[in-house]
Structures are given as structure tokens and as C-alpha cells.
Write a protein that holds these residues in place. Sequence first.
Motif, short mmCIF file in Angstrom:
data_model
loop_
_atom_site.label_atom_id
_atom_site.label_comp_id
_atom_site.label_asym_id
_atom_site.label_seq_id
_atom_site.Cartn_x
_atom_site.Cartn_y
_atom_site.Cartn_z
N THR A 58 0.83 -1.20 0.00
CA THR A 58 0.00 0.00 0.00
C THR A 58 0.87 1.25 0.00
OG1 THR A 58 -1.70 -1.19 1.25
CG2 THR A 58 -1.83 1.21 1.23
N VAL A 59 1.91 1.24 0.83
CA VAL A 59 2.82 2.39 0.89
C VAL A 59 3.65 2.50 -0.39
CG1 VAL A 59 4.71 3.46 2.20
CG2 VAL A 59 2.91 2.20 3.40
N GLU A 60 4.10 1.38 -0.89
CA GLU A 60 4.92 1.37 -2.10
C GLU A 60 4.17 1.98 -3.28
OE1 GLU A 60 7.01 -1.87 -5.14
OE2 GLU A 60 6.21 -2.53 -3.21
N LEU A 61 2.92 1.62 -3.46
CA LEU A 61 2.14 2.17 -4.56
C LEU A 61 1.93 3.68 -4.40
CD1 LEU A 61 -0.53 -0.66 -4.98
CD2 LEU A 61 1.48 -0.22 -6.39
N GLN A 62 1.84 4.14 -3.17
CA GLN A 62 1.75 5.58 -2.93
C GLN A 62 3.06 6.27 -3.30
OE1 GLN A 62 -0.36 6.70 0.92
NE2 GLN A 62 -0.30 4.47 1.13
N PHE A 63 4.19 5.61 -3.08
CA PHE A 63 5.48 6.16 -3.50
C PHE A 63 5.51 6.36 -5.01
CE2 PHE A 63 7.92 4.18 0.31
CZ PHE A 63 7.59 5.27 1.09
N TYR A 64 4.99 5.38 -5.76
CA TYR A 64 4.96 5.51 -7.22
C TYR A 64 4.15 6.74 -7.64
CZ TYR A 64 6.60 0.64 -7.34
OH TYR A 64 7.32 -0.51 -7.18
N ALA A 65 3.01 6.93 -6.97
CA ALA A 65 2.16 8.08 -7.30
C ALA A 65 2.83 9.39 -6.89
CB ALA A 65 0.81 7.94 -6.59
N PHE A 66 3.69 9.34 -5.89
CA PHE A 66 4.35 10.54 -5.38
C PHE A 66 5.46 11.03 -6.31
CE2 PHE A 66 8.04 12.19 -2.97
CZ PHE A 66 7.48 13.36 -2.48
N ILE A 67 6.09 10.13 -7.05
CA ILE A 67 7.25 10.49 -7.88
C ILE A 67 6.96 11.66 -8.82
CG2 ILE A 67 8.68 9.68 -9.80
CD1 ILE A 67 9.80 8.84 -7.21
N PRO A 68 5.89 11.62 -9.64
CA PRO A 68 5.64 12.78 -10.51
C PRO A 68 5.33 14.06 -9.73
CG PRO A 68 3.82 11.23 -10.61
CD PRO A 68 4.92 10.54 -9.89
N VAL A 69 4.69 13.92 -8.57
CA VAL A 69 4.41 15.10 -7.74
C VAL A 69 5.71 15.70 -7.24
CG1 VAL A 69 3.30 15.90 -5.62
CG2 VAL A 69 2.18 14.17 -7.03
N PHE A 70 6.62 14.85 -6.79
CA PHE A 70 7.91 15.33 -6.29
C PHE A 70 8.72 15.96 -7.41
CE2 PHE A 70 12.38 14.66 -5.04
CZ PHE A 70 12.37 15.34 -3.82
N HIS A 71 8.66 15.35 -8.59
CA HIS A 71 9.38 15.91 -9.74
C HIS A 71 8.84 17.30 -10.07
CE1 HIS A 71 11.61 15.98 -13.49
NE2 HIS A 71 10.50 16.36 -14.10
N TRP A 72 7.51 17.43 -10.07
CA TRP A 72 6.89 18.74 -10.35
C TRP A 72 7.28 19.76 -9.29
CZ3 TRP A 72 3.40 21.46 -7.30
CH2 TRP A 72 2.84 22.60 -7.91
N LEU A 73 7.38 19.29 -8.05
CA LEU A 73 7.66 20.19 -6.93
C LEU A 73 9.10 20.70 -6.96
CD1 LEU A 73 6.51 21.33 -4.22
CD2 LEU A 73 7.49 19.32 -3.10
N THR A 74 10.02 19.89 -7.44
CA THR A 74 11.44 20.22 -7.31
C THR A 74 12.15 20.53 -8.62
OG1 THR A 74 12.07 17.87 -7.41
CG2 THR A 74 11.63 18.82 -5.23
N HIS A 75 11.56 20.20 -9.74
CA HIS A 75 12.28 20.35 -11.01
C HIS A 75 12.22 21.79 -11.51
CE1 HIS A 75 14.16 19.09 -14.72
NE2 HIS A 75 13.23 19.70 -15.41
#
Length: 293
Positions: free
Chosen positions: A73-90
Motif C-alpha cells: 500500500t505504501v509502495e504504490l503511494q510512493f509511485y504516485a508521489f514520484i511525478p508530484v515530487f518531480h513537479w515540486l522540485t524540477h
Amino acid sequence: WRRSLRIFPGLWVCLIVTLAVLGFFGFLGSDFVGSKTFAAWLAGQVSFFQFYNPEHFRGFGIGVANGALWTITVELQFYAFIPVFHWLTHGRKPALPAAALLFLVSFAAYCVMDGKVNGPGGFTAAPLAFKLLHVTLIPHLWMFMLGIVIHRRFETFRPWLEGKFLWYLATYALFMTGLQTLVDLRSPPYYAGLLPCRAVLALGTVSAAFSARALSGRLLSGTDLSYGTYLYHSVVINVFIQLGLLTSLSAVPYVFIVSVALAMLSWHAVEKPALARKPFSPAAIFLRFTARV
């Protein structure tokens, strides 16, 4: 699609094995199987709510049908977080402060959650709100972000990682020993020391993959036992407990052997064939079909 192929085929076959084990030990009576509780649990197991465990299973093994799977459950949330984190920091000037704030908030949430969920009374007696927080990415994100930093700055970290695994292992062991013996468990100083300790663990984990790199090839010849071992080890432990065989540390090697054997079977019979379907994504199949039409 590709991550689903890596996760779900092996997971679903493991579920079938788990159901067989539960049935063998008498935990799948007709009344329970026909109940809404069982339907909800089964739906959770085949999707992404693996953390749900009915009270009916509290008498089975460690009290959970497969105690490891909540992390999916947590792992799948990490996958969903990746594009959000990229948008936040790129390409954003406040990227570093935003990421640092997110890291600190996550670590603070972990400290609070750990005290509530793993403190006196254990997980069973913990407040429901903290049980639910435990299966979100919030209190675990800081550890995931350590991995992101290592990945993004790998060339910088490379000299500190290659061939250094034993140094990290020794440092982590000494650090944790001191933390466990000299500081009160779950006190503010304990959590202050836990942060650098986990950083060492993160570096050591990556270093393990870049130390003696030819060894895994010689031992496994490309066989990936990681996911299968993760899937089956808790089921094996439950079986050993039910049979009364897990009464001392002498049983641990047998648990390890059976878990690895099941992992090898899972890799060759389920996971590897599923991964071979990566090029045949639903989009590609749809495009081929529409092209023919």
C-alpha cells in the motif's frame, strides 16, 4: 503497466497459496467465506488495501494472514508521489527548502506514529487514526526521499558506495547498538539519533548492490528472489507457528530455506513470465487492434 506486472501476478498467486494455507488450518469456514468481512479482505488483497486484516485471523500464526503485505500500500503511494515530487522540485528555485520541509514533516510524523503504533500495547491497542497514518506514505516518505537523493546525485555518492558495504554495515551495527543501549527507547534523543542512523542504513543498502557486484551473478544467474522472498516469508513463518515448529532460533534457517525455495518457484513460474509481457502494454494492444480495424 510495467510496475503492475512486477507486483500483481506474483501477489495474486501468493494470495492463492495463502488461501490454501488458511483453509488447511481451518480459518476459511463457510460462515466466514460467505461474509462481507471476507469479501472486503479479499478485495483488499487483490488491489492495494493489503493492510486490512480481519479479527478472524488473529488466531492464525502471528495474527495476520500475510504480515508483510501492508507495505505494498505504501509502495504504490510512493509511485504516485514520484511525478508530484518531480513537479515540486524540477526547475524551481524554492525546490530545496520545499523538499527539506517535506522531509522534516515526514520524519516528525514518523516519530509521532512510531510512539503511538509501536509503543505500549503495540499495534493492536493503537488508536485507529495512527493505524491509518501508518499505512500512508506520510511517515515513511523521508526514507524514500533519502533514496531519491542518492539516485539523483549518484555520481557524487559513487566513490562512497562502491565496495564499502562492510563499512556501512559495521557503522550501522555500532550506531544502533549505542542507540539501543545508551538512550531511552522512543525518547527525543533516540529519534534524533535515528535520523543519521537511517541515513547510514540507506547508504549501506545501496552500497550492498555496488559491492562484490559479480557475486549475485555467480550465485543466482539472473534469478531475482527479492520480491518472492518478501511475498512468502511471512506465510512460511505462520505455517511454522501453526505447526509448533518455531520455538527457537534453530528454526530460522528452515524458514529461510523454504522462503527462498518458494521465491525461486515464484520467479520462474510467475514473475519472470509476467515481466516478459512488458512490451505488450494495454495501449499497444489497443493501437494494434484499432489499426487492424
